[in-house]
Design a protein around this motif. Sequence first.
Motif, PDB file in Angstrom:
ATOM      1  N   GLY A  33       0.797  -1.213   0.000  1.00 28.13           N
ATOM      2  CA  GLY A  33       0.000   0.000   0.000  1.00 28.13           C
ATOM      3  C   GLY A  33       0.835   1.272   0.000  1.00 28.13           C
ATOM      4  O   GLY A  33       0.309   2.363  -0.213  1.00 28.13           O
ATOM      5  N   ALA A  34       2.141   1.158   0.247  1.00 26.43           N
ATOM      6  CA  ALA A  34       3.008   2.337   0.290  1.00 26.43           C
ATOM      7  C   ALA A  34       3.841   2.493  -0.986  1.00 26.43           C
ATOM      8  O   ALA A  34       4.692   3.371  -1.068  1.00 26.43           O
ATOM      9  N   GLU A  35       3.592   1.672  -1.985  1.00 30.17           N
ATOM     10  CA  GLU A  35       4.406   1.689  -3.205  1.00 30.17           C
ATOM     11  C   GLU A  35       4.386   3.061  -3.891  1.00 30.17           C
ATOM     12  O   GLU A  35       5.407   3.543  -4.357  1.00 30.17           O
ATOM     13  N   ALA A  36       3.222   3.687  -3.951  1.00 34.84           N
ATOM     14  CA  ALA A  36       3.086   4.961  -4.668  1.00 34.84           C
ATOM     15  C   ALA A  36       3.895   6.078  -4.009  1.00 34.84           C
ATOM     16  O   ALA A  36       4.244   7.060  -4.674  1.00 34.84           O
ATOM     17  N   ASP A  37       4.211   5.924  -2.727  1.00 34.81           N
ATOM     18  CA  ASP A  37       5.012   6.936  -2.034  1.00 34.81           C
ATOM     19  C   ASP A  37       6.430   7.031  -2.600  1.00 34.81           C
ATOM     20  O   ASP A  37       7.103   8.037  -2.407  1.00 34.81           O
ATOM     21  N   LEU A  38       6.888   6.003  -3.281  1.00 39.41           N
ATOM     22  CA  LEU A  38       8.245   5.991  -3.826  1.00 39.41           C
ATOM     23  C   LEU A  38       8.346   6.614  -5.210  1.00 39.41           C
ATOM     24  O   LEU A  38       9.432   6.797  -5.722  1.00 39.41           O
ATOM     25  N   ILE A  39       7.225   6.926  -5.810  1.00 42.53           N
ATOM     26  CA  ILE A  39       7.222   7.403  -7.191  1.00 42.53           C
ATOM     27  C   ILE A  39       7.256   8.927  -7.218  1.00 42.53           C
ATOM     28  O   ILE A  39       6.508   9.585  -6.515  1.00 42.53           O
ATOM     29  N   ASP A  40       8.129   9.458  -8.029  1.00 41.83           N
ATOM     30  CA  ASP A  40       8.178  10.895  -8.266  1.00 41.83           C
ATOM     31  C   ASP A  40       7.137  11.193  -9.339  1.00 41.83           C
ATOM     32  O   ASP A  40       7.407  11.117 -10.535  1.00 41.83           O
ATOM     33  N   TRP A  41       5.943  11.520  -8.913  1.00 43.83           N
ATOM     34  CA  TRP A  41       4.810  11.683  -9.818  1.00 43.83           C
ATOM     35  C   TRP A  41       5.009  12.851 -10.785  1.00 43.83           C
ATOM     36  O   TRP A  41       4.547  12.786 -11.929  1.00 43.83           O
ATOM     37  N   ASP A  42       5.674  13.915 -10.379  1.00 41.99           N
ATOM     38  CA  ASP A  42       5.928  15.031 -11.292  1.00 41.99           C
ATOM     39  C   ASP A  42       6.792  14.576 -12.463  1.00 41.99           C
ATOM     40  O   ASP A  42       6.513  14.901 -13.616  1.00 41.99           O
ATOM     41  N   THR A  43       7.830  13.824 -12.174  1.00 47.06           N
ATOM     42  CA  THR A  43       8.693  13.310 -13.236  1.00 47.06           C
ATOM     43  C   THR A  43       7.913  12.377 -14.156  1.00 47.06           C
ATOM     44  O   THR A  43       8.031  12.457 -15.380  1.00 47.06           O
ATOM     45  N   GLU A  44       7.116  11.497 -13.585  1.00 47.79           N
ATOM     46  CA  GLU A  44       6.332  10.567 -14.404  1.00 47.79           C
ATOM     47  C   GLU A  44       5.339  11.311 -15.281  1.00 47.79           C
ATOM     48  O   GLU A  44       5.174  10.993 -16.455  1.00 47.79           O
ATOM     49  N   LEU A  45       4.672  12.304 -14.736  1.00 44.03           N
ATOM     50  CA  LEU A  45       3.707  13.080 -15.507  1.00 44.03           C
ATOM     51  C   LEU A  45       4.402  13.829 -16.642  1.00 44.03           C
ATOM     52  O   LEU A  45       3.904  13.849 -17.776  1.00 44.03           O
ATOM     53  N   ASN A  46       5.559  14.405 -16.358  1.00 46.77           N
ATOM     54  CA  ASN A  46       6.313  15.107 -17.406  1.00 46.77           C
ATOM     55  C   ASN A  46       6.765  14.169 -18.514  1.00 46.77           C
ATOM     56  O   ASN A  46       6.853  14.569 -19.671  1.00 46.77           O
ATOM     57  N   ARG A  47       7.049  12.916 -18.179  1.00 47.05           N
ATOM     58  CA  ARG A  47       7.425  11.930 -19.208  1.00 47.05           C
ATOM     59  C   ARG A  47       6.262  11.625 -20.135  1.00 47.05           C
ATOM     60  O   ARG A  47       6.436  11.319 -21.302  1.00 47.05           O
ATOM     61  N   LEU A  48       5.038  11.672 -19.592  1.00 47.32           N
ATOM     62  CA  LEU A  48       3.863  11.304 -20.372  1.00 47.32           C
ATOM     63  C   LEU A  48       3.301  12.452 -21.205  1.00 47.32           C
ATOM     64  O   LEU A  48       2.699  12.221 -22.247  1.00 47.32           O
ATOM     65  N   LEU A  49       3.477  13.666 -20.731  1.00 48.92           N
ATOM     66  CA  LEU A  49       2.913  14.826 -21.427  1.00 48.92           C
ATOM     67  C   LEU A  49       3.873  15.340 -22.494  1.00 48.92           C
ATOM     68  O   LEU A  49       5.085  15.333 -22.289  1.00 48.92           O
ATOM     69  N   PRO A  50       3.311  15.826 -23.591  1.00 57.26           N
ATOM     70  CA  PRO A  50       4.196  16.392 -24.622  1.00 57.26           C
ATOM     71  C   PRO A  50       4.843  17.679 -24.123  1.00 57.26           C
ATOM     72  O   PRO A  50       4.308  18.372 -23.245  1.00 57.26           O
ATOM     73  N   GLY A  51       6.010  17.976 -24.651  1.00 52.92           N
ATOM     74  CA  GLY A  51       6.733  19.190 -24.290  1.00 52.92           C
ATOM     75  C   GLY A  51       6.029  20.422 -24.809  1.00 52.92           C
ATOM     76  O   GLY A  51       4.985  20.347 -25.468  1.00 52.92           O
ATOM     77  N   PRO A  52       6.604  21.599 -24.548  1.00 54.96           N
ATOM     78  CA  PRO A  52       5.995  22.844 -25.015  1.00 54.96           C
ATOM     79  C   PRO A  52       5.897  22.866 -26.537  1.00 54.96           C
ATOM     80  O   PRO A  52       6.759  22.364 -27.236  1.00 54.96           O
ATOM     81  N   ALA A  53       4.816  23.484 -27.008  1.00 57.21           N
ATOM     82  CA  ALA A  53       4.567  23.523 -28.455  1.00 57.21           C
ATOM     83  C   ALA A  53       5.455  24.536 -29.143  1.00 57.21           C
ATOM     84  O   ALA A  53       5.967  25.444 -28.636  1.00 57.21           O
TER      85      ALA A  53
END
Length: 156
Positions: free
Chosen positions: A136-156
């Motif tokens: 149940g604590a697995e998500a605490d180890l993830i840097d969600w900002d970094t993961e989100l930036n990997r998934l979203l396209p860069g600036p247009a």
Amino acid sequence: MHLLPPYRHHPEHHHQPGDSTWLDLDAGLTIGNARPFGLPLRFGYDTADPFALILDLRAPTGTVTVWRLSRDLVWEGLQQPTGLGDVRIWPPCPCHNRPDLRITLRGRQSTALLDIPAQPVRRWLATRAFALVPQGAEADLIDWDTELNRLLPGPA
């Protein structure tokens, strides 16, 4: 193959990236209708990928096949039948004198049935893998900002 994506460690978490634990076992392997044979395997858990277990299957030819399985799926499979698609797991069955954890792995060309001693797997998960990262604590180890930036396209 039941794959999970690699995650980036959250920098504020107290575990060091790469804290890991390993369990080496001998298992029975059946492929298709062939006779079962012994196969060394290794379960691994690394906090750098907190949701996954690594399963290394070491063939007599020296080939190593690596599967990444959900840690929760394997734990649940020790209690009750579980899984869908390429990975299915059954707990030991005392009524049939089967003390092993049974895992079916479906690949592109064949299906493998593993019979793995259940007690060492249960003990390793409970005392080693869950000690590194509690269930149940697995998500605490993830840097969600970094993961989100990997998934979203860069600036247009």
